[in-house]
Design an enzyme around this catalytic site. Structure first.
Site, PDB file in Angstrom:
ATOM      1  CE  LYS A   1      -3.614  -2.197   2.800  1.00  0.00           C
ATOM      2  NZ  LYS A   1      -4.501  -2.052   3.972  1.00  0.00           N
TER       3      LYS A   1
ATOM      4  CD  GLU B   1     -11.647   3.149   6.653  1.00  0.00           C
ATOM      5  OE1 GLU B   1     -12.147   4.098   6.078  1.00  0.00           O
ATOM      6  OE2 GLU B   1     -10.915   2.308   6.078  1.00  0.00           O
TER       7      GLU B   1
ATOM      8  CG  HIS C   1     -14.779  -1.434   5.859  1.00  0.00           C
ATOM      9  ND1 HIS C   1     -13.854  -0.743   5.130  1.00  0.00           N
ATOM     10  CD2 HIS C   1     -15.239  -0.558   6.769  1.00  0.00           C
ATOM     11  CE1 HIS C   1     -13.765   0.493   5.578  1.00  0.00           C
ATOM     12  NE2 HIS C   1     -14.610   0.636   6.573  1.00  0.00           N
TER      13      HIS C   1
ATOM     14  N   GLY D   1      -8.429   4.499   1.145  1.00  0.00           N
ATOM     15  CA  GLY D   1      -9.648   4.411   0.355  1.00  0.00           C
ATOM     16  C   GLY D   1      -9.450   3.641  -0.938  1.00  0.00           C
ATOM     17  N   GLY D   2      -8.411   2.809  -1.005  1.00  0.00           N
ATOM     18  CA  GLY D   2      -8.321   1.880  -2.131  1.00  0.00           C
ATOM     19  C   GLY D   2      -7.371   2.265  -3.248  1.00  0.00           C
TER      20      GLY D   2
ATOM     21  CG  ASN E   1     -11.912   7.507   7.159  1.00  0.00           C
ATOM     22  OD1 ASN E   1     -10.972   7.543   6.376  1.00  0.00           O
ATOM     23  ND2 ASN E   1     -12.783   6.524   7.172  1.00  0.00           N
TER      24      ASN E   1
ATOM     25  NE  ARG F   1     -13.238  11.601   4.803  1.00  0.00           N
ATOM     26  CZ  ARG F   1     -13.926  10.469   4.719  1.00  0.00           C
ATOM     27  NH1 ARG F   1     -15.127  10.376   5.278  1.00  0.00           N
ATOM     28  NH2 ARG F   1     -13.440   9.416   4.093  1.00  0.00           N
TER      29      ARG F   1
HETATM   30  C1  MV4 Z   1      -6.577  -4.583   3.001  1.00  0.00           C
HETATM   31  C2  MV4 Z   1      -7.326  -5.688   2.538  1.00  0.00           C
HETATM   32  C3  MV4 Z   1      -6.906  -6.946   2.918  1.00  0.00           C
HETATM   33  N1  MV4 Z   1      -5.821  -7.082   3.701  1.00  0.00           N
HETATM   34  N2  MV4 Z   1      -5.514  -4.782   3.780  1.00  0.00           N
HETATM   35  C4  MV4 Z   1      -8.820  -1.298   0.423  1.00  0.00           C
HETATM   36  C5  MV4 Z   1      -8.975   0.144   0.644  1.00  0.00           C
HETATM   37  C6  MV4 Z   1      -8.202   0.526   1.837  1.00  0.00           C
HETATM   38  N3  MV4 Z   1      -9.053   1.255   2.737  1.00  0.00           N
HETATM   39  C7  MV4 Z   1      -7.728  -0.744   2.446  1.00  0.00           C
HETATM   40  N4  MV4 Z   1      -8.209  -1.803   1.595  1.00  0.00           N
HETATM   41  C8  MV4 Z   1      -7.969  -3.080   1.876  1.00  0.00           C
HETATM   42  N5  MV4 Z   1      -6.915  -3.328   2.682  1.00  0.00           N
HETATM   43  C9  MV4 Z   1      -5.154  -6.009   4.112  1.00  0.00           C
HETATM   44  N6  MV4 Z   1      -4.068  -6.186   4.881  1.00  0.00           N
HETATM   45  C10 MV4 Z   1      -8.431  -5.448   1.741  1.00  0.00           C
HETATM   46  C11 MV4 Z   1      -8.763  -4.140   1.399  1.00  0.00           C
HETATM   47  C12 MV4 Z   1      -9.947  -3.981   0.602  1.00  0.00           C
HETATM   48  C13 MV4 Z   1     -11.082  -3.401   1.155  1.00  0.00           C
HETATM   49  C14 MV4 Z   1     -11.128  -2.920   2.454  1.00  0.00           C
HETATM   50  C15 MV4 Z   1     -12.262  -2.345   2.967  1.00  0.00           C
HETATM   51  C16 MV4 Z   1     -13.404  -2.257   2.171  1.00  0.00           C
HETATM   52  C17 MV4 Z   1     -13.383  -2.715   0.905  1.00  0.00           C
HETATM   53  C18 MV4 Z   1     -12.236  -3.284   0.357  1.00  0.00           C
HETATM   54  C19 MV4 Z   1     -12.231  -3.765  -0.931  1.00  0.00           C
HETATM   55  C20 MV4 Z   1     -11.113  -4.317  -1.454  1.00  0.00           C
HETATM   56  C21 MV4 Z   1      -9.945  -4.431  -0.689  1.00  0.00           C
END
Ligand code: MV4
Length: 446
Positions: A158, A275, A208, A164-165, A289, A291
């Site tokens: 990351k 989150e 989530h 937020g993706g 977040n 906000r």
């Molecule tokens: C992750 C994950 C799986 N494992 N981290 C996507 C956006 C960002 N907020 C963090 N995200 C993710 N992090 C680990 N270690 C999967 C996601 C993720 C995700 C997270 C929350 C809501 C929707 C998502 C959709 C795809 C991937």
């Protein structure tokens, strides 16, 4: 209390903030772009200032123009809404330096949480569990390979400045690691101007879940339970629920308390959301977040607290006037985000709304800036309405939502209402069998 607030946003959330100000007897200033003169809240505000052309970079992201508007209208404070400059620490700092109040946390808190590596560091210090992984890593160092092996594949890379993706890559096996590291780093530099990256164990099928908190200047911190935001497509949430369901109560109480403790430790002021990914009975912090969030409405429905008014009061220096024990979670609330986009192709559908009939009734709340005759501009976010249902339990809230979706009528543009309708009749969703992969795995939506 403030006499006049400038609302530095547009659409549904600007209207939400305007309503709170009006109820509190605070005068309002709307700022808008050349594409947005017909926005409902612009017509309703006491004053309005056009701050630039349609492109966000020249209007809603134009810091000097926004601060000038504050000056010419003699506003006391700026509410940033959600998106645009809401999590920009430089903006918050400029607002303060110009002598106005920023309705949000300190620039320092925004900055710490804006960098996902420093965010994880900050919360770990007060005992919050994060996904196993690393701090800042190098894309070329062989050491990174050893760490990834230790963490265990699959891993996720990351961008520290992401969130937020945006700027993430999943790595299934060691052979792909170096390429993906370099790719993430390049993309991070292009998108965020920083090539800082980190690595985590990739959780394959989590939910989530996020905790809503608020802290004041006196050090009081309250949580407002949690929301499940697992139903999303391409990192855009489309359905949210409060509270989280199907998670052991002890586990929920623990994570709410850890969130409150962390907030106190960080001396955090204002609304905030922790989150988490929830998998195999454990919560793992991923981001905070700093906000107001789009989905705050469902938390308002289960707690009865107006979070926007609370946010404004905290920014004005008032103390939170209730205790944790006085905040109860009543029933279950669900939000559907209605977007101006095709239900199957997801192609954006701006244009003239010839008819709009929002749903209503007992414990149905529709937050929308739409009206018959409004033209949805092509330049911004597709969110045009939020429908929320609230009832005694989840199944009842689902049944109410089905009726609300059926009742809503929008003519002239495409919306994703049919997708929502499909989900609310789908067995797995109704039974609560969901994860962040729901749309992909159950509905075959990419
Ligand atoms: C992750 C994950 C799986 N494992 N981290 C996507 C956006 C960002 N907020 C963090 N995200 C993710 N992090 C680990 N270690 C999967 C996601 C993720 C995700 C997270 C929350 C809501 C929707 C998502 C959709 C795809 C991937």
């Amino acid at each position: 209390m403030f006499k006049k607030i400038l609302i530095a946003n547009r659409g549904e959330v600007a209207l939400r903030v305007l309503r709170a100000c009006k109820e509190m007897g605070i005068a309002t200033v709307a700022i808008y772009s050349e594409a947005d003169k017909d926005l409902k809240h612009v017509k309703m505000a006491d004053e309005s200032v056009c701050i630039g052309p349609a492109e966000s970079a020249k209007s809603y992201l134009n810091i000097p123009a926004i601060i000038s508007a504050c000056e010419v209208t003699d506003s006391d404070a700026i509410h940033p809404g959600v998106g645009f400059l809401a999590e920009n620490d430089h903006f918050a700092e400029q607002v303060l330096a110009s002598g106005y109040t920023f309705i949000g946390p300190d620039p320092e808190s925004i900055k710490i949480m804006g960098n996902k590596i420093s965010a994880k560091e900050a919360v770990s210090n007060s005992g919050m569990q994060c996904v196993p992984g690393t701090g800042r890593i190098s894309a070329t160092n062989r050491e990174t390979m050893e760490i990834a092996k230790k963490v265990g594949y699959p891993v996720i890379i990351k961008a520290a400045a992401g969130g937020g993706g945006k700027g993430i890559q999943i790595v299934e096996e060691e052979a792909d690691l170096l390429d993906k590291l370099q790719l993430t780093q390049r993309e991070a530099l292009n998108s965020f101007g920083s090539d800082e990256i980190y690595l985590e164990k990739f959780l394959t099928s989590p939910r989530h879940v996020e905790i809503q908190i608020a802290g004041d200047n006196a050090g009081n911190v309250i949580h407002f339970f949690e929301r499940d935001c697992s139903i999303q497509r391409k990192n855009q949430k489309i359905i949210e629920e409060a509270p989280a369901f199907g998670i052991p109560e002890e586990k929920l109480q623990e994570i709410r308390q850890v969130s409150v403790d962390t907030c106190k430790e960080l001396n955090y002021k204002g609304l905030g959301t922790f989150e988490f990914l929830y998998e195999n009975g454990e919560f793992y912090f991923i981001e905070m977040n700093t906000r107001l969030q789009v989905e705050h409405t469902i938390t308002e429905m289960i707690t009865g607290i107006d979070l926007v008014k609370l946010q404004i009061k905290i920014a004005a220096g008032e103390e939170i006037r209730f205790s944790q024990e006085e905040i109860n979670c009543r029933g279950h609330a669900i939000e559907c985000r209605i977007n101006a986009e095709h239900s199957e192709t997801f192609i954006p559908s701006p244009g003239l709304v010839t008819e709009f009939h929002p749903p209503g009734g007992f414990r149905i709340r529709t937050d929308s800036h739409l009206y018959s005759g409004y033209k949805v501009p092509q330049y911004y976010d597709a969110l045009i309405a939020k429908i929320c249902s609230h009832s005694k339990d989840r199944l009842d809230a689902i049944r109410k939502m089905r009726v609300a979706l059926e009742e809503m009528y929008i003519e002239g543009i495409d919306t994703n209402t049919d997708l929502h309708d499909k989900i609310f009749h789908e067995k797995n969703f109704v039974e609560g069998n969901i994860s962040i992969n729901y749309l992909k795995e159950i509905l075959n939506i990419s």
